[in-house]
Design a protein around this motif. Structure first.
Motif, PDB file in Angstrom:
ATOM      1  N   LEU A 180     -21.392  -9.016  11.653  1.00 27.24           N
ATOM      2  CA  LEU A 180     -20.423  -9.274  10.589  1.00 27.24           C
ATOM      3  C   LEU A 180     -20.890 -10.425   9.702  1.00 27.24           C
ATOM      4  O   LEU A 180     -20.816 -10.350   8.466  1.00 27.24           O
ATOM      5  CB  LEU A 180     -19.067  -9.601  11.218  1.00 27.24           C
ATOM      6  N   VAL A 181     -21.371 -11.491  10.322  1.00 28.06           N
ATOM      7  CA  VAL A 181     -21.824 -12.653   9.543  1.00 28.06           C
ATOM      8  C   VAL A 181     -22.994 -12.278   8.645  1.00 28.06           C
ATOM      9  O   VAL A 181     -23.037 -12.654   7.461  1.00 28.06           O
ATOM     10  CB  VAL A 181     -22.219 -13.797  10.503  1.00 28.06           C
ATOM     11  N   LEU A 182     -23.950 -11.521   9.180  1.00 29.22           N
ATOM     12  CA  LEU A 182     -25.109 -11.147   8.363  1.00 29.22           C
ATOM     13  C   LEU A 182     -24.684 -10.233   7.213  1.00 29.22           C
ATOM     14  O   LEU A 182     -25.204 -10.357   6.097  1.00 29.22           O
ATOM     15  CB  LEU A 182     -26.151 -10.448   9.241  1.00 29.22           C
ATOM     16  N   ALA A 183     -23.743  -9.345   7.467  1.00 30.06           N
ATOM     17  CA  ALA A 183     -23.275  -8.461   6.395  1.00 30.06           C
ATOM     18  C   ALA A 183     -22.575  -9.264   5.298  1.00 30.06           C
ATOM     19  O   ALA A 183     -22.777  -9.013   4.103  1.00 30.06           O
ATOM     20  CB  ALA A 183     -22.333  -7.412   6.972  1.00 30.06           C
ATOM     21  N   VAL A 184     -21.756 -10.234   5.684  1.00 25.86           N
ATOM     22  CA  VAL A 184     -21.061 -11.060   4.692  1.00 25.86           C
ATOM     23  C   VAL A 184     -22.067 -11.895   3.900  1.00 25.86           C
ATOM     24  O   VAL A 184     -21.951 -12.040   2.669  1.00 25.86           O
ATOM     25  CB  VAL A 184     -20.020 -11.962   5.396  1.00 25.86           C
ATOM     26  N   ALA A 185     -23.064 -12.443   4.589  1.00 22.37           N
ATOM     27  CA  ALA A 185     -24.097 -13.219   3.891  1.00 22.37           C
ATOM     28  C   ALA A 185     -24.862 -12.329   2.914  1.00 22.37           C
ATOM     29  O   ALA A 185     -25.175 -12.747   1.784  1.00 22.37           O
ATOM     30  CB  ALA A 185     -25.053 -13.835   4.914  1.00 22.37           C
ATOM     31  N   PHE A 186     -25.162 -11.116   3.337  1.00 15.85           N
ATOM     32  CA  PHE A 186     -25.865 -10.172   2.459  1.00 15.85           C
ATOM     33  C   PHE A 186     -25.023  -9.875   1.209  1.00 15.85           C
ATOM     34  O   PHE A 186     -25.539  -9.857   0.082  1.00 15.85           O
ATOM     35  CB  PHE A 186     -26.136  -8.882   3.246  1.00 15.85           C
ATOM     36  N   GLU A 187     -23.737  -9.678   1.401  1.00 17.05           N
ATOM     37  CA  GLU A 187     -22.878  -9.382   0.259  1.00 17.05           C
ATOM     38  C   GLU A 187     -22.764 -10.585  -0.681  1.00 17.05           C
ATOM     39  O   GLU A 187     -22.630 -10.421  -1.900  1.00 17.05           O
ATOM     40  CB  GLU A 187     -21.501  -8.958   0.748  1.00 17.05           C
ATOM     41  N   SER A 188     -22.826 -11.785  -0.102  1.00 15.40           N
ATOM     42  CA  SER A 188     -22.783 -12.972  -0.957  1.00 15.40           C
ATOM     43  C   SER A 188     -23.988 -13.025  -1.884  1.00 15.40           C
ATOM     44  O   SER A 188     -23.878 -13.407  -3.053  1.00 15.40           O
ATOM     45  CB  SER A 188     -22.722 -14.237  -0.087  1.00 15.40           C
ATOM     46  N   LEU A 189     -25.142 -12.635  -1.359  1.00 16.43           N
ATOM     47  CA  LEU A 189     -26.333 -12.589  -2.203  1.00 16.43           C
ATOM     48  C   LEU A 189     -26.213 -11.499  -3.268  1.00 16.43           C
ATOM     49  O   LEU A 189     -26.581 -11.702  -4.429  1.00 16.43           O
ATOM     50  CB  LEU A 189     -27.565 -12.334  -1.318  1.00 16.43           C
ATOM     51  N   VAL A 190     -25.685 -10.347  -2.864  1.00 16.16           N
ATOM     52  CA  VAL A 190     -25.578  -9.225  -3.805  1.00 16.16           C
ATOM     53  C   VAL A 190     -24.679  -9.594  -4.986  1.00 16.16           C
ATOM     54  O   VAL A 190     -25.043  -9.398  -6.153  1.00 16.16           O
ATOM     55  CB  VAL A 190     -25.025  -7.979  -3.078  1.00 16.16           C
ATOM     56  N   LYS A 191     -23.521 -10.153  -4.715  1.00 17.85           N
ATOM     57  CA  LYS A 191     -22.595 -10.448  -5.809  1.00 17.85           C
ATOM     58  C   LYS A 191     -23.118 -11.577  -6.696  1.00 17.85           C
ATOM     59  O   LYS A 191     -22.927 -11.568  -7.921  1.00 17.85           O
ATOM     60  CB  LYS A 191     -21.202 -10.773  -5.285  1.00 17.85           C
ATOM     61  N   LEU A 192     -23.819 -12.541  -6.099  1.00 19.92           N
ATOM     62  CA  LEU A 192     -24.389 -13.627  -6.910  1.00 19.92           C
ATOM     63  C   LEU A 192     -25.476 -13.085  -7.839  1.00 19.92           C
ATOM     64  O   LEU A 192     -25.474 -13.366  -9.046  1.00 19.92           O
ATOM     65  CB  LEU A 192     -24.957 -14.705  -5.987  1.00 19.92           C
ATOM     66  N   LEU A 193     -26.390 -12.315  -7.270  1.00 16.73           N
ATOM     67  CA  LEU A 193     -27.484 -11.786  -8.084  1.00 16.73           C
ATOM     68  C   LEU A 193     -26.963 -10.818  -9.136  1.00 16.73           C
ATOM     69  O   LEU A 193     -27.448 -10.812 -10.282  1.00 16.73           O
ATOM     70  CB  LEU A 193     -28.506 -11.089  -7.164  1.00 16.73           C
ATOM     71  N   ALA A 194     -25.964 -10.025  -8.785  1.00 18.32           N
ATOM     72  CA  ALA A 194     -25.428  -9.060  -9.749  1.00 18.32           C
ATOM     73  C   ALA A 194     -24.785  -9.776 -10.933  1.00 18.32           C
ATOM     74  O   ALA A 194     -25.036  -9.426 -12.098  1.00 18.32           O
ATOM     75  CB  ALA A 194     -24.415  -8.157  -9.046  1.00 18.32           C
ATOM     76  N   LEU A 195     -23.977 -10.803 -10.656  1.00 17.07           N
ATOM     77  CA  LEU A 195     -23.300 -11.493 -11.764  1.00 17.07           C
ATOM     78  C   LEU A 195     -24.294 -12.268 -12.624  1.00 17.07           C
ATOM     79  O   LEU A 195     -24.186 -12.291 -13.862  1.00 17.07           O
ATOM     80  CB  LEU A 195     -22.237 -12.438 -11.209  1.00 17.07           C
ATOM     81  N   LEU A 196     -25.300 -12.908 -11.969  1.00 14.72           N
ATOM     82  CA  LEU A 196     -26.311 -13.621 -12.742  1.00 14.72           C
ATOM     83  C   LEU A 196     -27.118 -12.659 -13.603  1.00 14.72           C
ATOM     84  O   LEU A 196     -27.457 -12.968 -14.765  1.00 14.72           O
ATOM     85  CB  LEU A 196     -27.244 -14.386 -11.795  1.00 14.72           C
ATOM     86  N   LEU A 197     -27.402 -11.491 -13.060  1.00 11.94           N
ATOM     87  CA  LEU A 197     -28.182 -10.520 -13.819  1.00 11.94           C
ATOM     88  C   LEU A 197     -27.396  -9.990 -15.008  1.00 11.94           C
ATOM     89  O   LEU A 197     -27.936  -9.863 -16.125  1.00 11.94           O
ATOM     90  CB  LEU A 197     -28.609  -9.373 -12.894  1.00 11.94           C
TER      91      LEU A 197
END
Length: 832
Positions: A180-197
């Motif tokens: 669960l922790v790794l999935a949440v961390a992965f999603e944190s990266l996805v949303k950050l990179l998506a919004l920055l992009l």
């Protein structure tokens, strides 16, 4: 955009999320336990509200979205003082939520269930917000406007399945969920990179929006700071509100406390998480301004999607959609899991215990996750369309903040009482419901519109006491928190603290059996490993902690009642402890007496044996002395009575007389040597040349050997040691005389040296009969007419010198003894 592509993208992303979680449960476990994964998991705070709602709020109210992220940043400054203390408490008592802490701190039976139930209700708008974001984004990309279709329902069911699979594998909710922790961390990266992009592409293609805003006076207000008292009050309130929400949101407690594997991770999170918030908010204001410039009629909450579509970049819009989905799913999964634990620990466990169905608690926890998701979906369908994303989230923030007065005062102020905590929480809940929750239902059409006017102008829900000019969220937050804090402080000052809950004590075996029945064999074994050296009171506390982590503190307390008993009051406890101490001393004294009695009995037996040995010695010595004395007397009488004996006869009788006298003398010498040993005459140790000593012994017995026609052989090595020279010589003479007495033609003496000195005396006589081999070193065991003391004395002398003596196998008789080259033993009396 093609709906099939959207569906496929959505479910492929959720499938990827499952794979990442599986990786965290397997080979990626170390990665999931890293400080970076912990820091990124804290970013579950940034939800669809952040990804889409912040742009919408910035587009309508300017920079007022910033306080939502300034609050957590300021709170992180307090982490060294607050979070470490909280982590310590959570580890010691296996806390899974702030509700657990309230029960632990105040011991009031209503606080836990009240907090749990209220948080479930209060966070439903927040969960609904996430579902609304996904549904809204899906419909926008499909090109539909109204009504919101049910894409939110299958998404909610899939997320419930995810939370059940990776969050409720075991009954113990305090265990870590690496997947669960790794999935949440992965999603944190996805949303950050998506919004920055998205922000980067928009800025790259459209340039800076700020020069264009200068020509649009209606947009300039978005760049200006708040004005007037109401504006400043709104900013300060939002900073405080978001800071409290960051601390008291159940999902933040879960990822920051329950899932924390190392307190040292706080150091990285203290600066990396604010940096994350800064990065994810960088594109917000530019996107909001471009939205107002290019899409003035569009929904501000959808600018993140609409601007890429406006630029004709469908892939970028799809990436923004997945970023919003990642922001929503992470929050939904962790929040639903945290709420299910609250429900099971404080609402379901006591009921299941009453109906003897506690074994189904894990099933009910999974059902709770599904129920929370369905309730959130229901709220979204009933009231979600009446509010913007940020407004829905703020209502939940205010609900969560109601835990703050009782929790923070309970953490740092000893004067806080259970009555004060309960009164404050109840007052805060009622104020929140009256000023925020019910007005939301009224705006959604589920309550009549006149409810917003209130029964009296001073009781208007969004303007209590005639307050005007504040936005509803700021008004509701200030009203509810002020009432909550005032009641908590006021009631605590005028009430007494309830007596501390009585401590319990119990037997380890009974406590272990209880843990096995409730939590299984693994929990029982873990308890036994920790509790086998603990006294009853601490063992009961450990069992309660283990139970509380799985079934909640209230149920754990009830379970313990059946196998424990109350610890006596303090006054009586001193007497009981004194009695227990005296009892332990008496038992120790009795044990010492028993050991002394055994030692005395053994000493008595040894004395009896020695006394018997003394009698036997006296009898044997008397017997041995009688024979030569009788012979001497008879021979003397013969010589006296027969003066006319021939010279040959006289010489024969004189020779016999001398032989018996010599035997008598040897017997006396041996008895004297024995008595010296018994008297413990100390050793006269000195540097001794054993080779010279052996040669001296051979020289002393040489006349006797020559008389008997015995050949003496020797092999003597050079050996030096520190020993009693006379005692060694006496042993050698005893063994050599014994060998000469039995030898037919040859006696051999060897001296060897390795780790110790070895003497070996052998003869070619008949040897020792097999039946006598075990008795040759016993006193007065003669098999050749001697005194029977020679070998006995030899053994005692060798042992007194720290060596060993034995009879070897083979033809003839071979006696061997050793001497240490470095003397460590000084028992002058012999024996070891």
């Amino acid at each position: 955009m093609n709906p099939l592509v959207l569906f496929l993208s959505l479910f492929l992303y959720l499938g990827l999320l499952f794979l990442v979680a599986l990786l965290g449960e397997g080979r990626g476990r170390a990665l999931a336990q890293s400080p970076w994964a912990y820091t990124l998991s804290l970013a579950v705070y940034a939800t669809a509200w952040t990804f889409m709602g912040s742009v919408g709020r910035a587009a309508t109210e300017g920079a007022s979205f910033l306080p939502i992220y300034l609050g957590p940043t300021l709170v992180l400054l307090l982490w060294p003082f607050l979070q470490e203390r909280l982590l310590s408490l959570a580890r010691a008592h296996r806390l899974t939520s702030w509700a657990d802490f309230l029960y632990l701190r105040f011991g009031h039976g209503l606080l836990g269930p009240l907090a749990a139930g209220f948080l479930v209700v209060g966070l439903l708008p927040y969960l609904a917000l996430q579902l609304k974001a996904i549904a809204q984004a899906f419909l926008f990309l499909r090109g539909e406007e109204e009504p919101l279709t049910d894409i939110a329902l299958p998404t909610a069911l899939l997320l419930a399945l995810f939370a059940i699979l990776f969050g409720t594998r075991r009954l113990d909710p305090s265990e870590r969920h690496q997947g669960l922790v790794l999935a949440v961390a992965f999603e944190s990266l996805v949303k950050l990179l998506a919004l920055l992009l998205v922000g980067g592409v928009v800025l790259w293609q459209l340039g800076s929006p700020f020069p264009q805003v200068q020509n649009r006076p209606e947009l300039l207000s978005l760049l200006l700071p708040p004005e007037g008292l109401a504006g400043y009050l709104e900013w300060v309130s939002l900073v405080l509100l978001s800071g409290l929400a960051f601390l008291f949101l159940p999902r933040q407690f879960h990822v920051s406390v329950v899932e924390n594997t190392d307190p040292q991770h706080l150091r990285l999170a203290a600066w990396a998480f604010p940096l994350y918030l800064l990065l994810i908010n960088l594109p917000v204001l530019p996107l909001a301004l471009f939205g107002r410039l290019l899409l003035p009629e569009g929904n501000p909450d959808l600018y993140v999607l609409a601007l890429p579509m406006e630029l004709g970049s469908a892939p970028l819009a799809l990436l923004a959609f997945l970023g919003g989905v990642s922001a929503a799913t992470a929050m939904v999964v962790v929040e639903s899991l945290a709420l299910s634990i609250l429900i099971s620990n404080h609402l379901l466990s006591p009921l299941l215990l009453r109906f003897r169905a506690l074994g189904s608690l894990l099933l009910w926890r999974r059902i709770s996750i599904l129920a929370v998701m369905l309730l959130a979906y229901l709220y979204f369908r009933l009231a979600g369309e009446a509010y913007a994303l940020v407004a829905m989230g703020l209502i939940s923030f205010v609900a969560v903040a109601q835990l703050a007065p009782a929790s923070l005062l309970g953490l740092f102020w000893k004067g806080a009482t259970p009555q004060g905590a309960l009164a404050g929480l109840l007052g805060g809940i009622l104020a929140w419901a009256y000023t925020l929750f019910l007005p939301a239902l009224a705006r959604s059409g589920w309550l009549p519109p006149f409810f917003l006017e209130g029964p009296h102008p001073l009781l208007r829900p969004e303007g209590l006491l005639g307050v005007q000019g504040l936005d509803p969220v700021t008004h509701g937050f200030l009203a509810s928190l002020t009432l909550n804090l005032a009641l908590t402080l006021g009631v605590s000052l005028f009430t007494r603290r309830m007596a501390l809950q009585e401590e319990r004590t119990g037997e380890v075996e009974e406590l272990a059996a209880l843990l096995r029945r409730v939590l299984g064999l693994e929990a029982e074994e873990a308890f036994r490993r920790q509790a086998h050296t603990l006294p009853g009171r601490e063992a009961a506390g450990l069992a309660e902690t283990l139970l509380a982590g799985s079934v909640g503190p209230a149920t754990a307390k009830l379970l313990l009642l059946s196998v424990t008993r109350a610890v006596p009051p303090e006054a009586l406890r001193e007497e009981v402890e004194e009695a227990a101490r005296e009892s332990r001393e008496l038992r120790a004294y009795a044990q010492a007496l028993e050991e002394a009695r055994k030692e005395l009995a053994e000493a008595y037996e040894r004395l009896k044996a020695l006394d018997q040995a003394k009698d036997e010695l006296l009898a044997a010595v008397s017997h041995e002395l009688k024979t030569p004395l009788t012979a001497v007397r008879a021979l003397a009488e013969i010589l006296e009575a027969n003066p006319d004996l021939s010279e040959e006869e006289r010489r024969r009788f004189v020779a016999l007389l001398a032989k018996e006298t010599a035997r008598l003398s040897r017997l006396v010498e041996e008895v004297l040597a024995y008595t010296r040993l018994q008297a413990g005459v100390p050793l006269l140790r000195g540097p001794t040349d054993l080779r010279a000593l052996a040669a001296e012994a051979l020289a002393l017995v040489e006349p006797l050997a020559r008389e008997r026609g015995i050949t003496m052989e020797s092999h003597l090595a050079e050996v030096q040691t520190l020993t009693d020279r006379d005692r060694v010589l006496q042993v050698l003479l005893n063994l050599l005389h014994n060998a000469l007495r039995h030898a037919r033609s040859r006696v051999r003496l060897e001296l060897l040296a390795n780790r110790e000195a070895l003497f070996r005396v052998s003869d070619d006589g008949p040897g020792v009969p097999p039946q006598a081999r075990t008795l040759v070193f016993e006193p007065f065991q003669s098999f050749s007419g001697s005194t029977g003391l020679g070998l006995f004395l030899a053994r005692r002398l060798v042992e007194s010198l720290g060596g060993r003596i034995w009879l070897e196998e083979g033809e003839g008789a071979t006696f061997a003894f050793t001497l240490p080259l470095e003397v460590e033993h000084e028992d002058s009396g012999g024996g070891r």
